[in-house]
Design a protein around this motif. Structure first.
Motif, PDB file in Angstrom:
ATOM      1  N   SER A  16      -4.217   0.956  -2.142  1.00  0.00           N
ATOM      2  CA  SER A  16      -4.366   0.144  -0.857  1.00  0.00           C
ATOM      3  C   SER A  16      -4.108  -1.207  -1.004  1.00  0.00           C
ATOM      4  O   SER A  16      -4.104  -1.894   0.112  1.00  0.00           O
ATOM      5  CB  SER A  16      -5.930   0.493  -0.579  1.00  0.00           C
ATOM      6  N   HIS A  17      -4.101  -1.912  -2.432  1.00  0.00           N
ATOM      7  CA  HIS A  17      -3.543  -3.121  -2.346  1.00  0.00           C
ATOM      8  C   HIS A  17      -3.091  -3.294  -3.820  1.00  0.00           C
ATOM      9  O   HIS A  17      -3.330  -4.250  -4.479  1.00  0.00           O
ATOM     10  CB  HIS A  17      -4.823  -4.303  -2.284  1.00  0.00           C
TER      11      HIS A  17
ATOM     12  N   ASN B  20      10.181  -3.202   5.065  1.00  0.00           N
ATOM     13  CA  ASN B  20       9.294  -1.877   5.562  1.00  0.00           C
ATOM     14  C   ASN B  20      10.514  -1.048   6.082  1.00  0.00           C
ATOM     15  O   ASN B  20      10.222   0.114   6.200  1.00  0.00           O
ATOM     16  CB  ASN B  20       8.208  -2.364   6.412  1.00  0.00           C
TER      17      ASN B  20
ATOM     18  N   ARG C 167       2.550  -5.078   3.119  1.00  0.00           N
ATOM     19  CA  ARG C 167       1.511  -5.533   3.968  1.00  0.00           C
ATOM     20  C   ARG C 167       1.419  -7.248   4.321  1.00  0.00           C
ATOM     21  O   ARG C 167       1.377  -7.682   5.327  1.00  0.00           O
ATOM     22  CB  ARG C 167       0.037  -5.294   3.724  1.00  0.00           C
ATOM     23  N   TRP C 168       1.873  -8.009   3.144  1.00  0.00           N
ATOM     24  CA  TRP C 168       2.039  -9.430   3.183  1.00  0.00           C
ATOM     25  C   TRP C 168       3.127  -9.979   2.325  1.00  0.00           C
ATOM     26  O   TRP C 168       3.214  -9.187   1.320  1.00  0.00           O
ATOM     27  CB  TRP C 168       0.614  -9.981   3.167  1.00  0.00           C
TER      28      TRP C 168
ATOM     29  N   GLU D  61       0.938  -0.977  -0.039  1.00  0.00           N
ATOM     30  CA  GLU D  61      -0.082  -0.059  -0.001  1.00  0.00           C
ATOM     31  C   GLU D  61       0.863   1.207  -0.159  1.00  0.00           C
ATOM     32  O   GLU D  61       1.796   1.146   0.524  1.00  0.00           O
ATOM     33  CB  GLU D  61      -0.930  -0.025   1.166  1.00  0.00           C
TER      34      GLU D  61
ATOM     35  N   VAL E 294       8.730  -8.549   4.495  1.00  0.00           N
ATOM     36  CA  VAL E 294       7.731  -7.665   5.130  1.00  0.00           C
ATOM     37  C   VAL E 294       8.157  -6.621   6.203  1.00  0.00           C
ATOM     38  O   VAL E 294       8.482  -5.519   5.838  1.00  0.00           O
ATOM     39  CB  VAL E 294       6.543  -8.410   5.805  1.00  0.00           C
TER      40      VAL E 294
ATOM     41  N   ASP F 278      -9.176  -2.970   2.679  1.00  0.00           N
ATOM     42  CA  ASP F 278      -8.972  -1.813   2.677  1.00  0.00           C
ATOM     43  C   ASP F 278     -10.480  -1.140   3.136  1.00  0.00           C
ATOM     44  O   ASP F 278     -10.880  -0.211   2.734  1.00  0.00           O
ATOM     45  CB  ASP F 278      -8.622  -1.021   1.580  1.00  0.00           C
TER      46      ASP F 278
END
Length: 264
Positions: free
Chosen positions: A59-60, A81, A91-92, A10, A77, A256
């Motif tokens: 958002s994805h 980050n 996010r994953w 995201e 991840v 989201d």
């Protein structure tokens, strides 16, 4: 052994020059590949599900890359980050079949546009919503949206520099709802043309403020002339909500709903 890894990402596009890597840097892809390189210790190239323009958010977003390194998924991840700038987050991470491709395995894509409708420009939402100071009527925009569903030639909503092979796309969802002073537009289609969503929103706003009737959307689809439609709307309120994959790929669904929660 080389493995293929998919990531869910995201980002807030306000500070970036779009997704696509460029010589001068400053894109989401540049930042993500640099962070991946820190973890891998070597260059890592990624492929994304859908490129976004400067100022557009996601958002994805889904990307994939290949690596022969043995790293725990947490490294792709939390480790990545820790090397990303503010405004981007993984996010994953998930291993995928060698046949999976972030872009070509997608059978559709989703976008949302947030439009603030009040006399004053956005402050808290600056850079994250579009804005129209003229009052908009929800009903006529909802009526117009129904004309967009189905297979159409979307040439009237196609950017001049669009490189898509065909302007014919199948729209499976085109809706707008209102939450206070915010209008929420949702679009889902087999694929989208360059600037297509922003051009659609621009024309729907013309209808919402009474400059055109809902029938105008159907006429634009028939005339297939970009010059006859409304100007391209601001990128600020556009969110790529992610690709749509078949269930057998086993990837997480977009999560989201926080966007809905913020607007209730």
């Amino acid at each position: 052994m080389v493995v293929r890894i998919a990531l869910g990402v995201e980002y807030c596009g306000s500070a970036f020059h779009g997704w696509q890597s460029q010589a001068g840097g400053g894109t989401v892809q540049d930042a993500l590949e640099a962070a991946l390189r820190e973890i891998a210790g070597q260059p890592v190239g990624v492929m994304c599900a859908g490129r976004t323009d400067a100022g557009v958010h996601a958002s994805h977003q889904v990307v994939h890359f290949e690596t022969a390194l043995d790293r725990p998924l947490s490294a792709w991840v939390r480790g990545v980050n820790s090397n990303l700038p503010a405004g981007i987050a993984v996010r994953w991470a998930q291993p995928v079949d060698d046949e999976f491709h972030a872009r070509f395995s997608a059978r559709g894509r989703r976008y949302r546009y947030l439009l603030l409708n009040r006399p004053q420009r956005p402050g808290l939402w600056a850079g994250r919503v579009g804005w129209c100071h003229v009052p908009l009527a929800l009903g006529v925009m909802q009526d117009a949206c129904t004309r967009l569903v189905g297979e159409h030639d979307f040439s009237a909503f196609r950017a001049a520099g669009c490189q898509a092979k065909s302007p014919v796309k199948t729209m499976t969802r085109a809706e707008v709802r209102q939450s206070g002073s915010m209008f929420v537009f949702d679009f889902e289609a087999s694929a989208f043309l360059h600037h297509m969503v922003r051009n659609l929103v621009g024309s729907l706003v013309y209808i919402g403020k009474g400059a055109q009737s809902p029938d105008w959307i159907g006429a634009l689809l028939q005339m297939q002339d970009r010059k006859l439609a409304a100007p391209t709307f601001s990128p600020d309120g556009l969110y790529f909500r992610g690709p749509i994959y078949e269930a057998h790929w086993g990837l997480p669904d977009p999560d989201d709903d926080f966007l809905d929660g913020l607007l209730t």
